[in-house]
Write an enzyme that holds these catalytic residues in place. Structure first.
Site, short mmCIF file in Angstrom:
data_model
loop_
_atom_site.label_atom_id
_atom_site.label_comp_id
_atom_site.label_asym_id
_atom_site.label_seq_id
_atom_site.Cartn_x
_atom_site.Cartn_y
_atom_site.Cartn_z
N LYS A 1 -1.41 -5.05 8.40
CA LYS A 1 0.00 -4.76 8.13
C LYS A 1 0.56 -4.01 9.34
O LYS A 1 0.06 -2.95 9.70
CB LYS A 1 0.13 -3.93 6.86
CG LYS A 1 1.54 -3.50 6.52
CD LYS A 1 1.60 -2.96 5.09
CE LYS A 1 2.95 -2.40 4.74
NZ LYS A 1 3.12 -1.00 5.15
N ALA B 1 7.50 -1.92 -1.86
CA ALA B 1 6.93 -0.56 -1.97
C ALA B 1 7.82 0.33 -2.84
O ALA B 1 7.47 0.68 -3.96
CB ALA B 1 6.74 0.06 -0.58
N ARG B 2 9.01 0.69 -2.32
CA ARG B 2 9.80 1.68 -3.06
C ARG B 2 10.39 1.13 -4.36
O ARG B 2 10.67 1.90 -5.27
CB ARG B 2 10.89 2.25 -2.15
CG ARG B 2 10.31 3.20 -1.09
CD ARG B 2 11.29 3.49 0.00
NE ARG B 2 11.66 2.27 0.70
CZ ARG B 2 12.69 2.17 1.54
NH1 ARG B 2 13.44 3.22 1.77
NH2 ARG B 2 12.94 1.02 2.15
N GLY C 1 9.87 -4.82 3.61
CA GLY C 1 11.00 -3.98 4.02
C GLY C 1 12.28 -4.30 3.28
O GLY C 1 12.86 -5.38 3.46
N CYS D 1 1.55 2.95 9.79
CA CYS D 1 1.94 4.30 9.34
C CYS D 1 2.41 5.14 10.53
O CYS D 1 1.65 5.35 11.49
CB CYS D 1 0.77 4.98 8.64
SG CYS D 1 1.22 6.62 8.06
N PRO E 1 0.84 -1.20 0.00
CA PRO E 1 0.00 0.00 0.00
C PRO E 1 0.87 1.24 0.00
O PRO E 1 1.85 1.31 0.75
CB PRO E 1 -0.78 -0.12 1.31
CG PRO E 1 0.03 -1.03 2.18
CD PRO E 1 0.78 -1.93 1.27
N MET E 2 0.55 2.20 -0.88
CA MET E 2 1.29 3.46 -0.90
C MET E 2 0.33 4.60 -1.21
O MET E 2 -0.28 4.61 -2.29
CB MET E 2 2.40 3.43 -1.97
CG MET E 2 3.64 2.67 -1.55
SD MET E 2 4.94 2.76 -2.80
CE MET E 2 4.43 1.48 -3.93
N VAL E 3 0.21 5.54 -0.28
CA VAL E 3 -0.64 6.70 -0.47
C VAL E 3 -0.24 7.39 -1.78
O VAL E 3 0.95 7.54 -2.05
CB VAL E 3 -0.51 7.65 0.75
CG1 VAL E 3 -1.08 9.03 0.43
CG2 VAL E 3 -1.23 7.06 1.95
N GLN F 1 -6.91 -1.01 1.56
CA GLN F 1 -6.33 -0.77 2.89
C GLN F 1 -7.04 0.37 3.62
O GLN F 1 -7.21 1.47 3.07
CB GLN F 1 -4.84 -0.46 2.85
CG GLN F 1 -4.26 -0.58 4.27
CD GLN F 1 -2.87 -0.03 4.42
OE1 GLN F 1 -2.59 1.11 4.05
NE2 GLN F 1 -1.98 -0.82 5.00
C1 FNR Z 1 4.24 3.97 2.08
N1 FNR Z 1 3.90 3.02 3.05
C2 FNR Z 1 2.58 2.83 3.38
N2 FNR Z 1 2.22 1.81 4.24
C3 FNR Z 1 0.92 1.54 4.48
O1 FNR Z 1 0.63 0.59 5.22
N3 FNR Z 1 -0.06 2.30 3.91
C4 FNR Z 1 0.22 3.34 3.06
O2 FNR Z 1 -0.70 3.97 2.53
C5 FNR Z 1 1.58 3.65 2.82
N4 FNR Z 1 1.94 4.72 2.01
C6 FNR Z 1 3.25 4.82 1.56
C7 FNR Z 1 3.56 5.76 0.56
C8 FNR Z 1 4.84 5.81 0.04
C9 FNR Z 1 5.18 6.78 -1.05
C10 FNR Z 1 5.85 4.93 0.56
C11 FNR Z 1 7.26 4.96 0.00
C12 FNR Z 1 5.55 4.04 1.55
C13 FNR Z 1 4.92 2.09 3.59
C14 FNR Z 1 5.14 0.94 2.61
O3 FNR Z 1 3.96 0.21 2.36
C15 FNR Z 1 6.23 -0.03 3.12
O4 FNR Z 1 5.81 -0.57 4.35
C16 FNR Z 1 7.59 0.63 3.32
O5 FNR Z 1 7.90 1.53 2.28
C17 FNR Z 1 8.70 -0.43 3.41
O6 FNR Z 1 8.77 -1.18 2.21
P1 FNR Z 1 9.97 -0.96 1.15
O7 FNR Z 1 9.84 0.44 0.64
O8 FNR Z 1 11.24 -1.12 1.92
O9 FNR Z 1 9.75 -2.00 0.09
#
Ligand code: FNR
Length: 354
Positions: free
Chosen positions: A165, A255-256, A232, A124, A25-27, A93
């Site tokens: 999560k 995510a990233r 992660g 978050c 999930p990513m906003v 989510q």
């Molecule tokens: C996030 N993350 C996140 N987590 C979540 O539970 N809900 C969300 O809406 C968001 N939004 C969000 C936006 C952006 C731009 C990023 C980069 C991250 C956190 C994400 O889901 C994840 O847990 C972390 O980024 C760690 O994973 P990576 O980046 O190491 O693969």
């Protein structure tokens, strides 16, 4: 509400959380085009961006007669958009701190069977989430967290999965106690663990060695029946394979990696962002009428030099300077259609054939 039946309905969801690579999930970033592209490149499940209960409540479900896309509309804006093609794979989510609101929000989003699962954001760390008691603000309140999960299970139809999560708690003991309590609700189909604590910043390496605390506890509590998904620092298919092997899990959430290049889900080389990812993204954006501000934001976050070679090769790859010019052209455009009309893409993005 106190008139809930005491027996919690059982999930009959057949979603496979046990195996695969998932889009996190990513906003803003996790918009419909990002999810469709991720699926196209091999993601097995895709999470939508966190939507806060208050934002969703009072929205109206509208189906676009041309594209069949489903939009939950409020005050003239889409709060959440989805499409039947992603229905078997999409997880909604929720951001929430009140069981009764979780119940209402899940009822609303599952009323027409638009999503395969609903997930509670318990990770978050941002102020807007935690000050309202949402996201990582739920971690120190396990009773409330579990009440919300029970409310979600009651609101969702049995075939819709309920998941959460989480982040790690500061100590192994505290993490294990929380996981145990969540397992004992009988409300969740799977748990995703982001291997960082609430205090840790994204640039700090994930604590991959601590995933076993969660895996072992879930295994003890459920007899190995409930899957645990890693999250992660897995940036690509290859890295995810290694992390899953070391962590003894069989699913990983990214995510990233996909934020920079959604082709990271495939086994081979990544696709060229400037000449493959951006045109595909724009095609979905035009076709599904994605909000142009969101299109721009997502395109700007991609790693435009990814897999371009960065120098002119025999295949006509662009130089970094040329890529920057294309990127700037897209950034200047106002609408999805104008973005498709920048020099590099003019006449190449055929939305008619979607
Ligand atoms: C996030 N993350 C996140 N987590 C979540 O539970 N809900 C969300 O809406 C968001 N939004 C969000 C936006 C952006 C731009 C990023 C980069 C991250 C956190 C994400 O889901 C994840 O847990 C972390 O980024 C760690 O994973 P990576 O980046 O190491 O693969």
């Amino acid at each position: 509400p106190s008139n809930f039946p005491s027996e919690l309905p059982k999930s009959t969801s057949l979603l496979n959380y046990r195996h695969g690579l998932f889009l996190a999930p990513m906003v803003r970033i996790g918009a419909l085009p990002t999810r469709l592209l991720s699926l196209e490149y091999g993601a097995d499940l895709v999470w939508g961006p966190e939507i806060i209960d208050r934002a969703l409540m009072g929205s109206e479900r509208i189906v676009d007669p041309q594209t069949q896309a489903v939009h939950f509309m409020k005050d003239g804006k889409s709060v959440f958009s989805t499409h039947p093609v992603e229905r078997p794979y999409v997880i909604f989510q929720l951001g929430c701190a009140t069981p009764a609101w979780a119940y209402e929000a899940v009822k609303l989003v599952t009323q027409n069977d638009d999503v395969a699962g609903v997930d509670l954001n318990c990770g978050c760390p941002k102020n807007f989430s935690t000050t309202g008691g949402m996201g990582a603000g739920l971690l120190p309140r396990p009773d409330l967290l579990c009440d919300i999960l029970r409310a979600m299970r009651r609101a969702a139809p049995p075939h819709v999965a309920v998941t959460c999560k989480l982040r790690l708690l500061p100590t192994e003991e505290a993490t294990k106690a929380l996981i145990r309590q969540i397992c004992r609700t009988g409300a969740v189909d799977a748990i995703t663990i982001h291997c960082r604590t609430k205090e840790m910043r994204p640039r700090e390496p994930a604590l991959l060695n601590r995933i076993s605390e969660v895996v072992d506890t879930v295994c003890e509590e459920t007899g190995g029946k409930m899957p645990v998904c890693h999250n992660g620092d897995s940036w690509s298919w290859k890295e995810a394979q290694q992390i899953m092997k070391d962590g003894k899990v069989t699913s990983s959430m990214l995510a990233r990696g996909p934020e920079k290049n959604p082709s990271c889900f495939r086994e081979g080389d990544m696709a060229c962002v400037v000449d493959e990812i951006v045109p595909k993204w724009l095609k979905y954006a035009v076709m599904l009428d994605n909000q142009s501000g969101n299109t721009k934001y997502c395109l700007n976050t991609l790693d435009w030099n990814s897999s371009s070679g960065g120098r002119r090769g025999t295949d006509g790859a662009l130089t970094r300077q040329e890529i920057l010019k294309v990127k700037e052209g897209v950034a200047r455009a106002k609408t999805n259609e104008e973005m498709c009309a920048v020099d590099r893409y003019k006449g190449r993005i055929d939305v008619g054939r979607c």
